[in-house]
Scaffold this active site. Structure first.
Site, PDB file in Angstrom:
ATOM      1  N   CYS A  39      -6.036   1.967   6.056  1.00  0.00           N
ATOM      2  CA  CYS A  39      -6.634   0.710   6.504  1.00  0.00           C
ATOM      3  C   CYS A  39      -5.919   0.311   7.806  1.00  0.00           C
ATOM      4  O   CYS A  39      -4.892   0.891   8.151  1.00  0.00           O
ATOM      5  CB  CYS A  39      -6.478  -0.364   5.417  1.00  0.00           C
ATOM      6  SG  CYS A  39      -4.834  -1.123   5.341  1.00  0.00           S
ATOM      7  N   GLU A  45       1.048   3.776   1.975  1.00  0.00           N
ATOM      8  CA  GLU A  45       1.616   4.137   3.291  1.00  0.00           C
ATOM      9  C   GLU A  45       2.772   3.212   3.672  1.00  0.00           C
ATOM     10  O   GLU A  45       3.789   3.671   4.220  1.00  0.00           O
ATOM     11  CB  GLU A  45       0.539   4.069   4.377  1.00  0.00           C
ATOM     12  CG  GLU A  45      -0.621   5.040   4.191  1.00  0.00           C
ATOM     13  CD  GLU A  45      -1.805   4.414   3.460  1.00  0.00           C
ATOM     14  OE1 GLU A  45      -1.582   3.543   2.577  1.00  0.00           O
ATOM     15  OE2 GLU A  45      -2.953   4.781   3.771  1.00  0.00           O
ATOM     16  N   CYS A  68      -2.142  -0.203   7.517  1.00  0.00           N
ATOM     17  CA  CYS A  68      -1.336   1.015   7.378  1.00  0.00           C
ATOM     18  C   CYS A  68      -1.389   1.882   8.632  1.00  0.00           C
ATOM     19  O   CYS A  68      -0.381   2.473   9.030  1.00  0.00           O
ATOM     20  CB  CYS A  68      -1.798   1.787   6.148  1.00  0.00           C
ATOM     21  SG  CYS A  68      -1.486   0.848   4.630  1.00  0.00           S
ATOM     22  N   HIS A 122       0.856  -1.184   0.000  1.00  0.00           N
ATOM     23  CA  HIS A 122       0.000   0.000   0.000  1.00  0.00           C
ATOM     24  C   HIS A 122       0.899   1.243   0.000  1.00  0.00           C
ATOM     25  O   HIS A 122       2.076   1.170   0.360  1.00  0.00           O
ATOM     26  CB  HIS A 122      -0.901   0.005   1.240  1.00  0.00           C
ATOM     27  CG  HIS A 122      -2.009  -1.008   1.203  1.00  0.00           C
ATOM     28  ND1 HIS A 122      -3.121  -0.946   2.011  1.00  0.00           N
ATOM     29  CD2 HIS A 122      -2.184  -2.110   0.427  1.00  0.00           C
ATOM     30  CE1 HIS A 122      -3.927  -1.959   1.747  1.00  0.00           C
ATOM     31  NE2 HIS A 122      -3.385  -2.678   0.800  1.00  0.00           N
TER      32      HIS A 122
END
Lengths: 157, 157
Positions: free
Chosen positions: A83, A55, A86, A53
């Site tokens: 999420c 992040e 992260c 992701h």
């Protein structure tokens, strides 16, 4: 010190770069004072790595840039509400404040298999000291999903 | 099919390898049927990467091994209850069942800056389909913390 809105603009620009390269519509930046330590977009598809992701990529780059596992005093701008993966990673890195634009509900509406746990709840239930601020350039961040949904080669997960 | 307890023994062995190399006391394995797809220990310190928990490393390796972002039908054995970062990552990867040994409370007692969110709550609140089974070889898994606490060069985070 770089302003959160300015940092978010860099994250949005990077997310657009990712979308145009066939990646999913997320970008993230990390700064300490005037120094931008990391600018990343999601690369789950490009690197065949479900953890990649925006992040997580930005944190890994921020650690590499600084040579440190903790990014104390840093601010983070991410185009979508983190999420739980992260958000917890940002907690582990001990960043100061996380600014986000679109919401988990926006990502869910675009088709992503989101865990329905607000980032604020992860921090509150978990007892984290990380500060969280939403609704930063949220219209521009939501537009990233629109741009991505127009692509016929998009991959959802 | 490889038995969960057997898979956990491999995770414990890998965690010991990590501790002896100066890493923190966590190991994780992933298998599909008879095939072990990933055996990893935590490398946060070795790779200066705050996201490099055993489970994240195992997922990245599992994706690489299979060439897939989703690890459906896989079982996972991890020596400690997954933190929210790792639990959410396992959800994103769509693994079938996660078996763990020690608890987040054990990791917290050893000094780690744990978010106090039980893995079961991340799944339940989030609406995940991933199954979770605790207390697998938990005494042996807790012993990993003892082994690590005996090292004078240990780094906590």
């Amino acid at each position: 010190m770089i302003e959160p809105v300015e940092l978010m603009r860099l994250a949005i620009k990077k997310a657009i770069e990712g979308i145009d390269a066939g990646q999913s519509p997320f970008g993230c930046t990390i700064a300490r004072g005037d120094d931008v330590l990391a600018i990343s977009h999601n690369t789950v598809v490009a690197t065949t790595d479900i953890t990649a992701h925006a992040e997580i990529n930005a944190l890994r780059l921020g650690c590499k840039t600084t040579g440190q596992i903790h990014l104390e005093g840093c601010i983070v701008a991410t185009t979508c509400e983190p999420c739980p993966m992260c958000m917890a990673a940002l907690h582990w890195a001990r960043v100061e404040t996380v600014y986000f634009g679109a919401s988990i509900a926006d990502a869910d509406a675009a088709g992503f298999n989101e865990l329905q746990v607000p980032a604020a709840d992860v921090l509150k239930i978990g007892g984290s000291k990380v500060a969280l601020v939403g609704d930063v350039l949220s219209a521009e961040c939501r537009d990233l999903f629109k741009r991505w949904l127009e692509r016929s080669d998009r991959i959802v997960y």
